[in-house]
Design a protein around this motif. Structure first.
Motif, PDB file in Angstrom:
ATOM      1  N   ASP A 293      46.651 -34.326  61.043  1.00  0.00           N
ATOM      2  CA  ASP A 293      46.993 -35.785  60.982  1.00  0.00           C
ATOM      3  C   ASP A 293      45.722 -36.443  61.634  1.00  0.00           C
ATOM      4  O   ASP A 293      45.196 -37.306  61.538  1.00  0.00           O
ATOM      5  N   GLU A 321      56.834 -42.000  59.127  1.00  0.00           N
ATOM      6  CA  GLU A 321      56.275 -42.080  60.676  1.00  0.00           C
ATOM      7  C   GLU A 321      54.906 -42.245  60.436  1.00  0.00           C
ATOM      8  O   GLU A 321      54.209 -42.640  61.134  1.00  0.00           O
ATOM      9  N   ASP A 324      53.660 -45.351  59.344  1.00  0.00           N
ATOM     10  CA  ASP A 324      53.658 -46.239  60.548  1.00  0.00           C
ATOM     11  C   ASP A 324      52.266 -46.163  61.466  1.00  0.00           C
ATOM     12  O   ASP A 324      51.523 -47.159  61.868  1.00  0.00           O
ATOM     13  N   ARG A 325      51.688 -44.916  61.444  1.00  0.00           N
ATOM     14  CA  ARG A 325      50.859 -44.796  62.425  1.00  0.00           C
ATOM     15  C   ARG A 325      49.368 -45.273  61.470  1.00  0.00           C
ATOM     16  O   ARG A 325      48.386 -45.633  62.167  1.00  0.00           O
TER      17      ARG A 325
END
Lengths: 396, 396
Positions: A293, A321, A324-325
């Protein structure tokens, strides 16, 4: 062979990596962060490599600066939903379930009625006004021309139905194929050619796409990489190159190549979106690398910062998730499923292993994903939330 | 495998020639000429063979009786013009210039604009309201489906433009291909499937179309011969079988097979046209037999007499002089060129050896051919002579 409307324009040529490394070594990265990318006298590819490599600059810091740049764009985000119109393919890409040799794939083909039905579902029930049409890539000229014809028809039908934005991803294209497709649209309509190179490294390309292009259309690296030049030659403007992150291990090289490609296209007057999808589970026949990531976010941050007028495309390959980042660095949010004609009026899309190119991480309905983003304060272009006005348009 | 809406309906099966010969030997040919074909207690195939074989009945006498029957039909004649939308083909038929292995053929493909332009020329400048769409035949499923899609679109566009009658000739068809094509039309619209068997003799078929159907789609005799049954299964009505006269030497057998095929289709409720084209010069790789005029006229006379509700199609493969001799037995007159997109607003059609399936004998413009027939006292359905009202619609 080619005709260049712009004097002196040449097809994209991959930059020399050693030269870019040398140039990157001269870049004052802190100055770049303050002054702006195009004011430091270095190529964007070199600036990108310098920022990517200078680990004294944290990813979070890079991301914050990238988000600041993206926030200045209008609209902040827009959307399109992919529509696979078939999973037939003549290529043999080892990471792809649609490869011709995959006997476990159940082949499907959408005709007139199914394509219209899918568009109506997306328009009425999901409220999206952007759509992307996909096919495999085909070997013989007649089949390639026939594909261009069918997808051209689908584009025209979508635009006439009220879709505002079209993407298409049907493999490399030669001038006669562009001509057949182009007869269905006007040059000023926003129609984006997507031809992801997947990897710019010729050796990795051969490993995944095939050693010879005889009978394997996507194995022709050179035809693929100049497809955008042919599209621009023909007078169209919207392009979307991409890297399938994880195919090739050397992320330095992929980053440099993609930024250079985008910059070449921008110099030719193109409106450029950039895609950096990560590998997803599929019926693949060769393993690829999972990029973590932090590296992935850093890569996005560098691209978003260095290419501020070019929109990164974020998809539902990534789970909610992660979306959203990353959403603050994206310019396009593309929810949907890589199954053939997968959308349903009253439920989430299908994404069956036996008919899909791969399995997505997030099957929430496009209107839920997009509605949630808007509820968070970011308007999404080409989205008309069907929940607003639900009394008028009943939603299943 | 197949679904038969009519109870007890089976796919067409070639009749046993020995049985038909035995039955034909019992037919009182003079009684047939007086009483009517279906009143003599023999199959139409047997009656046809008996009339064909009884050389005590002259061809001129047979032709006069056939013409009498044809004259009772309403309309006496109708027309359609063929439009080849490509000369790409995956088959290897030895008599055909379009065969895949013919390296001298320059391959062409009509996209949206060219198809529409050709239809407009035919509609406005030639005054025809009947059109036939042609392609090659293709090997892989995706290409076959894509072809069905494109030709379906062309049909819909023609009908919406005001064409009253459609033919299509795109090779054998399987149910999923019929479904993709059929989405563009209504079941009550007059759309005729043309799948000429060329020869019903399996050995001659293999000699010309190929020994194996692996990679050679037209070499599959059985798929080809039941295509009409699949079309009728799907709820459509109009069919046009045919024999390429001269491929197989035994005209007895070809006559029996074609009449039996037409009769089978009629029994299933179909509207049947019959084609018996003679070979024309082409870049062929195997010689065929030239059937002489008398035998050819006799064959037409027998078919026209024995199958009075089935229309024989006469084309510009034959020169004007022969057309004039045969027109009284025809139900359809089809002028035009087997070149790709050959029609021009202000001149005759193109018919180049390097791009045409074959060379026709008569390149007069359709409106001249049809206008001359009407001037001779025979109205032609689906023809609106542009010379009438020339002051309103300028003709090039």
């Amino acid at each position: 062979m080619s005709v260049y409307p712009e004097a002196g324009m040449r097809d994209f040529v991959l930059p020399d990596m050693a030269a870019i490394r040398a140039e990157a070594a001269t870049v004052d990265t802190r100055a770049v962060l303050g002054a702006g990318v195009d004011d430091v006298g270095a190529s964007r590819a070199a600036v990108a490599l310098a920022l990517w490599s200078d680990r004294s600059i944290g990813t979070a810091e890079l991301q914050a600066l990238a988000e600041e740049r993206c926030a200045a764009r209008e609209p902040r985000l827009h959307t399109f939903v992919p529509l696979y119109t078939t999973n037939h393919c003549d290529s043999e890409c080892k990471m792809c379930s649609m490869r011709k040799g995959n006997a476990r794939m159940e082949r499907k083909f959408s005709g007139r009625n199914e394509i219209i039905e899918q568009m109506e579902i997306l328009y009425r029930h999901e409220g999206v006004r952007g759509i992307g049409f996909l096919t495999g890539e085909y070997e013989d000229k007649y089949t390639r021309l026939s594909t261009a014809f069918r997808i051209g028809w689908a584009m025209r039908t979508a635009l006439d139905m009220g879709f505002e934005r079209i993407y298409f991803n049907i493999g490399s294209m030669e001038p006669d194929e562009i001509a057949v497709l182009g007869e269905w649209i006007q040059r000023d309509e926003p129609v984006t050619m997507c031809v992801f190179q997947e990897t710019y490294d010729r050796e990795s390309y051969r490993r995944f796409m095939g050693k010879t292009s005889v009978g394997v259309p996507k194995a022709d690296y050179d035809r693929r990489v100049v497809s955008f030049d042919r599209w621009l030659d023909a007078g169209y403007r919207y392009v979307n190159p991409g890297v399938l992150v994880g195919l090739h291990d050397d992320l330095d090289a992929e980053l440099v190549a993609l930024v250079a490609h985008g910059d070449h296209l921008r110099a030719r007057g193109a409106v450029v979106d950039l895609s950096v999808p990560r590998m997803r589970p599929a019926m693949s026949s060769r393993d690829s690398t999972r990029v973590n990531d932090d590296d992935y976010l850093r890569m996005m941050a560098v691209i978003a910062f260095v290419c501020p007028e070019q929109r990164l495309v974020l998809t539902t390959r990534e789970p909610q998730e992660f979306q959203d980042r990353a959403i603050g660095m994206a310019g396009v949010i593309s929810p949907g499923s890589p199954d053939v004609a997968p959308y349903r009026a009253d439920s989430q899309a299908r994404n069956e292993e036996t008919t899909s190119q791969f399995l997505v991480a997030d099957l929430r309905r496009p209107r839920h994903i997009l509605g949630r983003i808007e509820a968070g304060g970011t308007p999404v272009g080409h989205f008309a939330n069907p929940s607003v006005g639900a009394a008028v348009i009943p939603i299943g």
